[in-house]
Design an enzyme around this catalytic site. Structure first.
Site, PDB file in Angstrom:
ATOM      1  N   LYS A  66      -0.992   9.286  13.447  1.00 45.65           N
ATOM      2  CA  LYS A  66      -1.700   8.008  13.255  1.00 45.65           C
ATOM      3  C   LYS A  66      -2.081   7.406  14.607  1.00 45.65           C
ATOM      4  CE  LYS A  66      -1.763   7.922   8.818  1.00 45.65           C
ATOM      5  NZ  LYS A  66      -3.033   8.109   8.122  1.00 45.65           N
ATOM      6  N   TYR A 101       4.367  12.473  11.911  1.00 45.13           N
ATOM      7  CA  TYR A 101       3.428  11.711  11.080  1.00 45.13           C
ATOM      8  C   TYR A 101       2.913  10.487  11.831  1.00 45.13           C
ATOM      9  CZ  TYR A 101       1.864   8.267   7.656  1.00 45.13           C
ATOM     10  OH  TYR A 101       1.132   7.304   7.001  1.00 45.13           O
ATOM     11  N   GLY A 153      -6.217   9.680  -4.373  1.00 40.90           N
ATOM     12  CA  GLY A 153      -4.813   9.371  -4.108  1.00 40.90           C
ATOM     13  C   GLY A 153      -4.452   7.934  -4.470  1.00 40.90           C
ATOM     14  N   SER A 157      -1.004   2.849  10.043  1.00 38.60           N
ATOM     15  CA  SER A 157       0.270   2.497   9.416  1.00 38.60           C
ATOM     16  C   SER A 157       1.116   1.678  10.375  1.00 38.60           C
ATOM     17  CB  SER A 157       1.005   3.792   9.078  1.00 38.60           C
ATOM     18  OG  SER A 157       2.339   3.546   8.732  1.00 38.60           O
ATOM     19  N   ASN A 160      10.296   9.600  -1.649  1.00 38.95           N
ATOM     20  CA  ASN A 160      10.972   9.253  -0.391  1.00 38.95           C
ATOM     21  C   ASN A 160      11.055   7.746  -0.231  1.00 38.95           C
ATOM     22  OD1 ASN A 160      11.024  11.962   0.707  1.00 38.95           O
ATOM     23  ND2 ASN A 160       8.799  11.761   0.943  1.00 38.95           N
ATOM     24  N   ASN A 216       4.076  -1.850   3.737  1.00 32.97           N
ATOM     25  CA  ASN A 216       4.606  -0.946   2.701  1.00 32.97           C
ATOM     26  C   ASN A 216       3.878  -1.132   1.370  1.00 32.97           C
ATOM     27  OD1 ASN A 216       6.695  -1.222   4.839  1.00 32.97           O
ATOM     28  ND2 ASN A 216       7.796   0.198   3.534  1.00 32.97           N
TER      29      ASN A 216
HETATM   30  P1  NAD Z   1      -1.969   9.932  -1.159  1.00 29.05           P
HETATM   31  O1  NAD Z   1      -1.304  11.215  -0.802  1.00 29.05           O
HETATM   32  O2  NAD Z   1      -1.762   9.407  -2.531  1.00 29.05           O
HETATM   33  O3  NAD Z   1      -3.546  10.035  -0.889  1.00 29.05           O
HETATM   34  C1  NAD Z   1      -4.106  10.862   0.089  1.00 29.05           C
HETATM   35  C2  NAD Z   1      -5.200  11.676  -0.573  1.00 29.05           C
HETATM   36  O4  NAD Z   1      -5.809  12.506   0.396  1.00 29.05           O
HETATM   37  C3  NAD Z   1      -4.683  12.591  -1.691  1.00 29.05           C
HETATM   38  O5  NAD Z   1      -5.471  12.403  -2.841  1.00 29.05           O
HETATM   39  C4  NAD Z   1      -4.854  14.007  -1.119  1.00 29.05           C
HETATM   40  O6  NAD Z   1      -5.123  14.958  -2.151  1.00 29.05           O
HETATM   41  C5  NAD Z   1      -5.998  13.812  -0.147  1.00 29.05           C
HETATM   42  N1  NAD Z   1      -6.015  14.723   0.997  1.00 29.05           N
HETATM   43  C6  NAD Z   1      -4.977  15.047   1.812  1.00 29.05           C
HETATM   44  N2  NAD Z   1      -5.395  15.895   2.779  1.00 29.05           N
HETATM   45  C7  NAD Z   1      -6.721  16.100   2.570  1.00 29.05           C
HETATM   46  C8  NAD Z   1      -7.717  16.880   3.222  1.00 29.05           C
HETATM   47  N3  NAD Z   1      -7.405  17.640   4.279  1.00 29.05           N
HETATM   48  N4  NAD Z   1      -8.979  16.851   2.739  1.00 29.05           N
HETATM   49  C9  NAD Z   1      -9.302  16.108   1.643  1.00 29.05           C
HETATM   50  N5  NAD Z   1      -8.392  15.356   0.989  1.00 29.05           N
HETATM   51  C10 NAD Z   1      -7.122  15.359   1.444  1.00 29.05           C
HETATM   52  O7  NAD Z   1      -1.536   8.862  -0.057  1.00 29.05           O
HETATM   53  P2  NAD Z   1      -1.766   7.293  -0.020  1.00 29.05           P
HETATM   54  O8  NAD Z   1      -0.448   6.648  -0.171  1.00 29.05           O
HETATM   55  O9  NAD Z   1      -2.870   6.910  -0.909  1.00 29.05           O
HETATM   56  O10 NAD Z   1      -2.187   7.138   1.510  1.00 29.05           O
HETATM   57  C11 NAD Z   1      -3.540   7.086   1.912  1.00 29.05           C
HETATM   58  C12 NAD Z   1      -3.599   6.977   3.425  1.00 29.05           C
HETATM   59  O11 NAD Z   1      -2.894   5.810   3.839  1.00 29.05           O
HETATM   60  C13 NAD Z   1      -2.965   8.144   4.170  1.00 29.05           C
HETATM   61  O12 NAD Z   1      -3.752   8.426   5.303  1.00 29.05           O
HETATM   62  C14 NAD Z   1      -1.619   7.603   4.584  1.00 29.05           C
HETATM   63  O13 NAD Z   1      -1.120   8.217   5.747  1.00 29.05           O
HETATM   64  C15 NAD Z   1      -1.938   6.142   4.821  1.00 29.05           C
HETATM   65  N6  NAD Z   1      -0.768   5.266   4.665  1.00 29.05           N
HETATM   66  C16 NAD Z   1      -0.053   5.293   3.519  1.00 29.05           C
HETATM   67  C17 NAD Z   1       1.052   4.485   3.380  1.00 29.05           C
HETATM   68  C18 NAD Z   1       1.881   4.519   2.124  1.00 29.05           C
HETATM   69  O14 NAD Z   1       3.006   4.064   2.133  1.00 29.05           O
HETATM   70  N7  NAD Z   1       1.396   5.012   1.003  1.00 29.05           N
HETATM   71  C19 NAD Z   1       1.432   3.629   4.431  1.00 29.05           C
HETATM   72  C20 NAD Z   1       0.665   3.613   5.588  1.00 29.05           C
HETATM   73  C21 NAD Z   1      -0.451   4.435   5.701  1.00 29.05           C
HETATM   74  C1  UD1 Z   2       8.636   4.963   5.323  1.00 32.33           C
HETATM   75  C2  UD1 Z   2       8.404   5.855   6.513  1.00 32.33           C
HETATM   76  C3  UD1 Z   2       7.205   5.325   7.290  1.00 32.33           C
HETATM   77  C4  UD1 Z   2       5.983   5.287   6.388  1.00 32.33           C
HETATM   78  C5  UD1 Z   2       6.293   4.438   5.158  1.00 32.33           C
HETATM   79  C6  UD1 Z   2       5.154   4.555   4.196  1.00 32.33           C
HETATM   80  C7  UD1 Z   2      10.550   6.839   7.157  1.00 32.33           C
HETATM   81  C8  UD1 Z   2      11.637   6.823   8.175  1.00 32.33           C
HETATM   82  N1  UD1 Z   2       9.597   5.895   7.342  1.00 32.33           N
HETATM   83  O1  UD1 Z   2       8.827   3.650   5.790  1.00 32.33           O
HETATM   84  O2  UD1 Z   2       6.917   6.157   8.389  1.00 32.33           O
HETATM   85  O3  UD1 Z   2       4.875   4.717   7.063  1.00 32.33           O
HETATM   86  O4  UD1 Z   2       7.473   4.941   4.509  1.00 32.33           O
HETATM   87  O5  UD1 Z   2       5.331   3.680   3.141  1.00 32.33           O
HETATM   88  O6  UD1 Z   2      10.525   7.652   6.259  1.00 32.33           O
HETATM   89  N2  UD1 Z   2      15.479   2.964   1.155  1.00 32.33           N
HETATM   90  C9  UD1 Z   2      16.670   3.117   0.475  1.00 32.33           C
HETATM   91  N3  UD1 Z   2      16.773   4.126  -0.442  1.00 32.33           N
HETATM   92  C10 UD1 Z   2      15.738   4.981  -0.719  1.00 32.33           C
HETATM   93  C11 UD1 Z   2      14.510   4.803  -0.024  1.00 32.33           C
HETATM   94  C12 UD1 Z   2      14.406   3.791   0.923  1.00 32.33           C
HETATM   95  O7  UD1 Z   2      17.613   2.372   0.697  1.00 32.33           O
HETATM   96  O8  UD1 Z   2      15.899   5.887  -1.560  1.00 32.33           O
HETATM   97  C13 UD1 Z   2      15.337   1.837   2.118  1.00 32.33           C
HETATM   98  C14 UD1 Z   2      14.982   2.257   3.526  1.00 32.33           C
HETATM   99  O9  UD1 Z   2      16.141   2.497   4.279  1.00 32.33           O
HETATM  100  C15 UD1 Z   2      14.173   1.038   4.017  1.00 32.33           C
HETATM  101  C16 UD1 Z   2      13.511   0.515   2.740  1.00 32.33           C
HETATM  102  O10 UD1 Z   2      14.267   1.047   1.661  1.00 32.33           O
HETATM  103  O11 UD1 Z   2      15.042   0.058   4.486  1.00 32.33           O
HETATM  104  C17 UD1 Z   2      12.052   0.953   2.601  1.00 32.33           C
HETATM  105  O12 UD1 Z   2      11.985   2.369   2.720  1.00 32.33           O
HETATM  106  P1  UD1 Z   2      10.617   3.170   2.481  1.00 32.33           P
HETATM  107  O13 UD1 Z   2      10.025   2.748   1.199  1.00 32.33           O
HETATM  108  O14 UD1 Z   2      10.910   4.627   2.652  1.00 32.33           O
HETATM  109  O15 UD1 Z   2       9.642   2.644   3.620  1.00 32.33           O
HETATM  110  P2  UD1 Z   2       9.838   2.622   5.222  1.00 32.33           P
HETATM  111  O16 UD1 Z   2      11.197   3.024   5.626  1.00 32.33           O
HETATM  112  O17 UD1 Z   2       9.368   1.306   5.699  1.00 32.33           O
END
Ligand code: NAD
Ligand code: UD1
Length: 342
Positions: free
Chosen positions: A157, A153, A15, A129, A202, A183
């Site tokens: 966590k 979600y 991922g 997170s 998203n 982020n």
């Molecule tokens: P991602 O979806 O790109 O990576 C997650 C990976 O886990 C994927 O490759 C998916 O195929 C694999 N996966 C999911 N469920 C699985 C399972 N049951 N068994 C084996 N593999 C599985 O997401 P990411 O952005 O790389 O996030 C990684 C971690 O960090 C996640 O736990 C996520 O919740 C956490 N996190 C992400 C963010 C963010 O904004 N990206 C922020 C805070 C925390």
């Molecule tokens: C979102 C998730 C949070 C998650 C994080 C992972 C929600 C409510 N929160 O956080 O749980 O841990 O992503 O990275 O979904 N924005 C826009 N237009 C868009 C998208 C976002 O204006 O199309 C704004 C949002 O209102 C926010 C900022 O951009 O102010 C960042 O948004 P986003 O990237 O989605 O991150 P978080 O809201 O911090």
């Protein structure tokens, strides 16, 4: 620096964050194995990591909820630590299908910990997170700030954090690092790995990138009436390579003695939606059309970390600024307009 001949198991290593962390692990000389069910990734990221590092990255296609598969991984390999990224992360989807989230994120992690225990592997770094802080009242966020998730979600966590704290209390031989990411954005400087959302993104930065590359028409700015300098939401964006390096710092922190640590991984600097748009326009040379729409339910006005504890205890600090995050995100997006499918 921890032992260089150790094998690190990276769940979810195909991922976004996992693949960037694999690059750093391999470049540090560690042996790495990925376990990923490819539910939100493809093997293309693994091949790209191999290309960047010129090292082999074995991947086992398997699910963390499959105990037999996990036991095989631990029996066949000498795994000294696990970086646990595998999980589902879409807030909206978690409201719609909460049980899918509890199953993957909580049950999956429980299964992983049980298998680790059975094989006497007791070093775990968990992807938590900043979402655990809910709608925070006071900035910056320290690790002692109140927690309280506001969607399924986030609750998964928090539950896993609690489960790991209980585990450590019962068996203090464990080494556990709970990393609360702010982020994560950006991509590896090569432009060969990056974020590749399945559907319409998203999150802000991937959405902006897809507007810049022409896949989406315009950005919706979710509210411009927040109590912030320009009225738009403020977040602590962190370069994914900085974040990846935080995991190596966490392994080093756990090395000398068993412990449980909780650390924010952020820069400590908040940027508004409009600042992010401007930075991306500069980095890409493209204009990002946008319109202001309603606030997104569940969004906080402001969220940024106090990264002091990570600096002091993990000896880690983010290096890259928003401009570099946007430049690297744009390199990835412009080289791979359709992501790994390009
Ligand atoms: P991602 O979806 O790109 O990576 C997650 C990976 O886990 C994927 O490759 C998916 O195929 C694999 N996966 C999911 N469920 C699985 C399972 N049951 N068994 C084996 N593999 C599985 O997401 P990411 O952005 O790389 O996030 C990684 C971690 O960090 C996640 O736990 C996520 O919740 C956490 N996190 C992400 C963010 C963010 O904004 N990206 C922020 C805070 C925390
Ligand atoms: C979102 C998730 C949070 C998650 C994080 C992972 C929600 C409510 N929160 O956080 O749980 O841990 O992503 O990275 O979904 N924005 C826009 N237009 C868009 C998208 C976002 O204006 O199309 C704004 C949002 O209102 C926010 C900022 O951009 O102010 C960042 O948004 P986003 O990237 O989605 O991150 P978080 O809201 O911090």
């Amino acid at each position: 620096m921890s032992e260089l001949n150790e094998t690190v198991l990276v769940t979810g290593g195909a991922g976004y964050i996992g693949s960037h962390t694999c690059v750093e692990l391999l470049q540090s000389g560690r042996k790495v194995i990925v376990l990923d069910n490819l539910s939100n990734a493809s093997k293309a990221s693994i091949e790209a990591v191999e290309q960047i590092t010129q090292k082999k990255l074995p991947i086992i296609e398997g699910d963390i909820r499959d105990r037999v598969a996990l036991d095989q991984v631990f029996s066949k390999n000498s795994i000294s630590s696990v970086l646990h990224f595998a999980g589902l992360k879409a807030v909206g989807e978690s409201n719609e299908f909460p049980l899918k989230y509890y199953d993957n994120n909580v049950n999956g992690t429980l299964n992983l910990i049980e298998s680790m225990t059975a094989h006497d592997c007791k070093t775990l770094v968990f992807s938590s997170s900043a979402t655990v802080y809910g709608i925070p009242e006071k900035m910056p966020l320290t690790e002692d700030s109140d927690v309280g998730a506001i969607n399924p979600y986030g609750r998964t966590k928090l539950l896993v954090e609690e489960m790991l704290k209980d585990l450590y209390a019962a068996d203090p031989e464990w080494r556990v690092s709970l990393l609360r990411y702010f982020n994560p954005v950006g991509a590896h400087a090569s432009g060969e790995i990056g974020e590749d959302p399945n559907d319409i993104p998203n999150n802000l930065l991937p959405f902006i990138s897809q507007v810049a590359v022409g896949r989406l028409d315009k950005l919706q700015v979710f509210g411009d009436d927040y109590d912030t300098a320009d009225g738009t939401g403020v977040r602590d964006y962190i370069h994914v390579v900085d974040l990846a390096r935080g995991h190596l710092a966490a392994l080093d922190y756990l090395e000398p003695a068993p412990k449980l640590g909780i650390h924010n991984l952020g820069t400590g600097q908040g940027y508004s939606v409009l600042e992010a748009v401007n930075a991306f326009e500069q980095a890409s040379g493209r204009s990002i059309p946008y319109e202001v729409s309603a606030r997104r339910p569940g969004d906080a006005a402001t969220s940024y970390a106090d990264p002091t504890k990570a600096r002091e205890e993990l000896n880690w600090q983010a290096k890259y600024d928003l401009q570099k995050m946007c430049e690297d995100a744009w390199r990835w997006q412009s080289k791979h307009p359709m992501g790994y499918g390009s």
